[in-house]
Design a protein around this motif. Structure first.
Motif, PDB file in Angstrom:
ATOM      1  N   TYR A 191       0.802  -1.197  -0.484  1.00  0.00           N
ATOM      2  CA  TYR A 191      -0.204   0.324  -0.031  1.00  0.00           C
ATOM      3  C   TYR A 191       0.676   1.219   0.135  1.00  0.00           C
ATOM      4  CZ  TYR A 191      -4.082  -2.891   1.169  1.00  0.00           C
ATOM      5  OH  TYR A 191      -4.950  -3.675   1.047  1.00  0.00           O
ATOM      6  N   ARG A 471      -8.857   3.538   8.933  1.00  0.00           N
ATOM      7  CA  ARG A 471      -8.618   1.754   9.247  1.00  0.00           C
ATOM      8  C   ARG A 471      -7.648   1.588   7.176  1.00  0.00           C
ATOM      9  NH1 ARG A 471     -11.166  -1.145   5.331  1.00  0.00           N
ATOM     10  NH2 ARG A 471     -11.803   0.671   4.052  1.00  0.00           N
ATOM     11  N   ASN A 472      -8.084   3.065   7.045  1.00  0.00           N
ATOM     12  CA  ASN A 472      -7.080   3.155   5.576  1.00  0.00           C
ATOM     13  C   ASN A 472      -5.283   3.104   6.073  1.00  0.00           C
ATOM     14  OD1 ASN A 472      -8.594   2.423   3.301  1.00  0.00           O
ATOM     15  ND2 ASN A 472      -9.937   3.746   3.918  1.00  0.00           N
ATOM     16  N   LYS A 475      -3.387   0.444   6.770  1.00  0.00           N
ATOM     17  CA  LYS A 475      -3.321  -0.967   5.359  1.00  0.00           C
ATOM     18  C   LYS A 475      -1.756  -1.082   5.568  1.00  0.00           C
ATOM     19  CE  LYS A 475      -7.803  -0.109   3.626  1.00  0.00           C
ATOM     20  NZ  LYS A 475      -8.585  -0.148   2.407  1.00  0.00           N
ATOM     21  N   GLN A 478       1.220  -3.657   6.150  1.00  0.00           N
ATOM     22  CA  GLN A 478       0.446  -4.483   6.078  1.00  0.00           C
ATOM     23  C   GLN A 478       0.901  -5.103   4.401  1.00  0.00           C
ATOM     24  OE1 GLN A 478      -0.631  -5.601   9.207  1.00  0.00           O
ATOM     25  NE2 GLN A 478       0.926  -4.102  10.009  1.00  0.00           N
ATOM     26  N   ASP A 481      -4.575  -6.644   1.070  1.00  0.00           N
ATOM     27  CA  ASP A 481      -6.115  -7.220   0.839  1.00  0.00           C
ATOM     28  C   ASP A 481      -7.028  -7.417   0.498  1.00  0.00           C
ATOM     29  OD1 ASP A 481      -8.629  -8.284   2.685  1.00  0.00           O
ATOM     30  OD2 ASP A 481      -8.620  -6.262   3.423  1.00  0.00           O
ATOM     31  N   GLU A 484     -10.958  -7.499   0.158  1.00  0.00           N
ATOM     32  CA  GLU A 484     -11.865  -5.932   0.587  1.00  0.00           C
ATOM     33  C   GLU A 484     -12.443  -5.278  -0.751  1.00  0.00           C
ATOM     34  OE1 GLU A 484     -10.498  -1.304   1.248  1.00  0.00           O
ATOM     35  OE2 GLU A 484      -9.141  -2.889   0.305  1.00  0.00           O
TER      36      GLU A 484
END
Length: 697
Positions: A191, A471-472, A475, A478, A481, A484
């Motif tokens: 990300y 929440r963003n 990321k 990480q 996902d 998503e």
């Protein structure tokens, strides 16, 4: 707002400042639609229908001249747009149905008199109540914004101002810089942080500079609107503030990239070391800005429009702090207006919906409340929606259709005469790696950190924005996902996401006229099959083709193949530039190129898949129509739409999708199979000489 770089079927997906909201307690268990209606049992015992709505047709129109009007013209001639809408048609009517379905879900989830604090049911019930409680909203007036107004008034310098830009975005408010998190387009394993141009209230930069009478009148009305809003909010110097705000937005707009430039994935990928930002824009307090966002530990950031950042730096310097305070006060007020008192809400509607889009009346409040719940607690509602309205047979049949389309696409790539073997290998590798998502997520998002109160609508929306931002931010660093979703199951749309190489079809689009379990395959291949092909086509449109099977933007084409591909794109641009929406307005072929490639690829591959599915047999004649006729009519009827002129003009100016009429006839005018089915000849209005027809995939 930042447009997430994905190919959508109907409308752009907004991320960044108002990123798609996720939902309930996370689980790896898929929803089992045990309570859904088991629809196909009866259909098995009776003959399948054609799936064509004959009442919508206008047989006075020759199909060779305008196939869209031939299939939809009867409806076009008689359908009336309700006062509370700007459009009606296949997409929009299903969306209205979805609102009714979601309303029923909200009412059922809210039925208990004793809801436990912190449960999903309590959050849904109290969010809806907070929106519907107009009496409380009228009493509160602009009180919910007092803390924000006070914070703006207390800003001491432009360093604090820039920090406030970030704080306001975290709270869901407006800002000239739109920060967001997305997969790194050149390294899809991570990300990355991004910044996109923002800060305008009118739809697009041309609205600030076009000197035609329509745009002059819009700017005049906008000035009057700001003045009215300041007066209703009890803010001082309303007239002077309106002039100051429009002048500042015009200066910001002058630095914006236009809508064609912003859809160029190559131009908008510009990675900077955070340490370089001070050189790019030395007057922006990058340290305070990134710290307020929680992104100060990142080593790099992708600036989508570097020249905008440089230009904004100059605008920041050129305007004094008081001017910026006035502008940010407006940003706070206009972003919250629909969640404030009736007076402010109605004035906000009068300009943005009535003046800009021609909508005569506000939607009933319950519809807007449903939209608020669905966008804020989308997957809580979505989980129930799937159980009630999505049958297992639909997912099974969709999976079968997707694989048939994938096979047909592979066969088509093999047969291309303009592409070398080396590029075909890379294209088929990407095709094999498409990840289809159908109906609903494998796991549901978690809303446990969101607090919802029945008497605090603005607070609810603000807290939801903060939870979504956090929440963003979480990321970063990480793993990606892969589960998503960027649309809820109750959304009538579909999309392709290039950095994930995924095609996504929410449950709500999987119903007639797109997908009909009781209809013969022909109409379904022409409808949802073309939608599947469209989303696959985005993987190979002018922007999607820059990404490989792993979702990385890299050059996997030979030089000669790329030139041939670009040449075909130029021909499609010229074709769509020739479509007149009004006497003074034509389709923007450059802006709509990606979607037009998606439409042409989608219907071409869907037709090929349909023919392959027959295994050499003749399709049955149903309702007097051959299989090919049902296929082409199924494709045309999904684009049925009628729009208010103002709304259509705005769409042409800002939307990368062509109007529905031209989506239908534009793609079909290039298909030899359409010509043979309807005996299209030179002199017919849809005729394009064979050497000028575009075949890409």
């Amino acid at each position: 707002m930042r447009k997430l770089v994905i190919g959508g079927l109907c409308a752009s997906l907004i991320a960044g400042l108002t990123a798609c909201n996720d939902g309930t307690k996370a689980t790896t268990e898929a929803v089992k639609p045990e309570t859904a209606k088991t629809a196909t049992a009866a259909a098995v015992e009776k003959a399948l229908t054609s799936g064509i709505t004959f009442d919508n047709m206008d047989k006075s129109v020759r199909p060779q001249d305008d196939f869209y009007l031939y299939v939809n013209g009867g409806w076009m001639n008689t359908a009336e747009i309700p006062g509370d809408r700007t459009n009606i048609g296949a997409f929009y009517d299903l969306r209205e149905n979805a609102k009714q379905d979601v309303k029923a879900i909200i009412e059922d989830l809210s039925a208990s008199d004793t809801l436990t604090e912190g449960t999903d049911e309590q959050k849904v019930a109290d969010l809806y109540r907070s929106f519907m409680d107009v009496e409380t909203l009228n009493k509160l007036g602009v009180t919910p914004l007092k803390a924000t107004f006070d914070k703006i008034a207390a800003l001491k310098d432009k360093n604090e101002l820039v920090t406030f830009f970030a704080e306001n975005q975290v709270n869901g408010g407006g800002t000239p810089l739109a920060f967001y998190i997305n997969v790194d387009a050149k390294d899809s394993s991570r990300y990355a942080t991004h910044i996109w141009q923002y800060g305008l209230s009118l739809p697009e930069k041309d609205y600030y500079f076009n000197d035609s009478e329509r745009f002059i009148n819009i700017r005049k009305a906008y000035l009057e609107h700001i003045e009215k809003m300041f007066n209703l909010a009890g803010l001082e110097n309303a007239k002077a503030s309106a002039a100051s705000i429009l002048a500042l937005e015009t200066a910001i707009a002058e630095k914006h990239w236009d809508v064609v430039e912003t859809r160029d994935s190559t131009k908008t990928y510009n990675k900077f070391e955070v340490s370089e930002l001070a050189t790019l824009a030395p007057d922006i307090n990058w340290t305070g800005y990134l710290a307020a966002l929680g992104a100060d530990k990142q080593a790099d950031i992708i600036i989508n429009q570097p020249s905008y950042i440089q230009g904004f730096n100059e605008v920041l310097k050129a305007n004094d702090l008081d001017t910026w305070k006035t502008y940010m006060t407006w940003q706070a007020l206009t972003h919250a207006a629909s969640n404030l008192s009736e007076a402010l809400d109605n004035e906000n509607f009068d300009f943005f919906a009535k003046t800009l889009n021609g909508q005569a009346e506000q939607e009933p409040r319950w519809k807007r409340g449903v939209s608020t719940v669905s966008s804020t607690l989308g997957e809580v509602v979505g989980k129930v929606y799937v159980k009630r309205h999505f049958v297992p047979e639909a997912k099974d049949r969709m999976e079968h259709l997707v694989e048939n389309l994938r096979s047909a696409y592979g066969s088509s790539i093999d047969s291309l005469d303009w592409m070398s073997e080396a590029t075909k290998v890379a294209a088929k590798d990407k095709l094999a790696k498409f990840n289809p998502k159908i109906g609903y997520p494998n796991k549901w998002a978690d809303y446990s950190k969101l607090s919802i109160k029945a008497d605090d609508l603005v607070g609810n929306i603000t807290r939801a924005a903060i939870v979504e931002h956090n929440r963003n931010i979480a990321k970063l660093g990480q793993p990606i996902d892969k589960d998503e979703w960027h649309m809820t199951p109750q959304t009538v749309n579909a999309y392709y996401n290039p950095t994930m190489n995924e095609i996504v079809f929410p449950a709500a689009i999987l119903q007639p006229p797109f997908f009909n379990l009781e209809a013969d395959d022909a109409v379904n291949y022409g409808g949802i099959g073309a939608v599947i092909g469209h989303e696959m086509g985005h993987g190979f449109d002018d922007q999607g083709a820059k990404f490989d099977g792993e979702g990385n933007m890299r050059d996997w084409w030979t030089e000669a193949d790329l030139k041939a591909f670009e040449s075909k794109g130029k021909a499609l641009i010229a074709q769509y530039n020739g479509y007149q929406v009004f006497d003074d307005l034509h389709v923007n072929g450059e802006l709509t190129l990606g979607e037009n490639i998606g439409d042409l690829s989608g219907v071409t591959i869907a037709y090929k898949a349909y023919k392959m599915s027959l295994n050499g047999k003749e399709a049955p004649v149903i309702d007097g129509l051959t299989g090919d006729e049902r296929f082409f009519m199924g494709f045309s009827q999904i684009w049925r739409v009628k729009m208010k002129e103002e709304a259509l003009r705005n769409r042409v100016a800002t939307d990368p999708h062509s109007p529905g009429h031209f989506r239908a006839i534009g793609a079909l005018s290039n298909m030899p199979e359409f010509y043979s089915t309807y005996d299209v000849k030179e002199g017919d209005k849809m005729y394009i000489a064979p050497e000028n027809r575009v075949k890409i995939w």
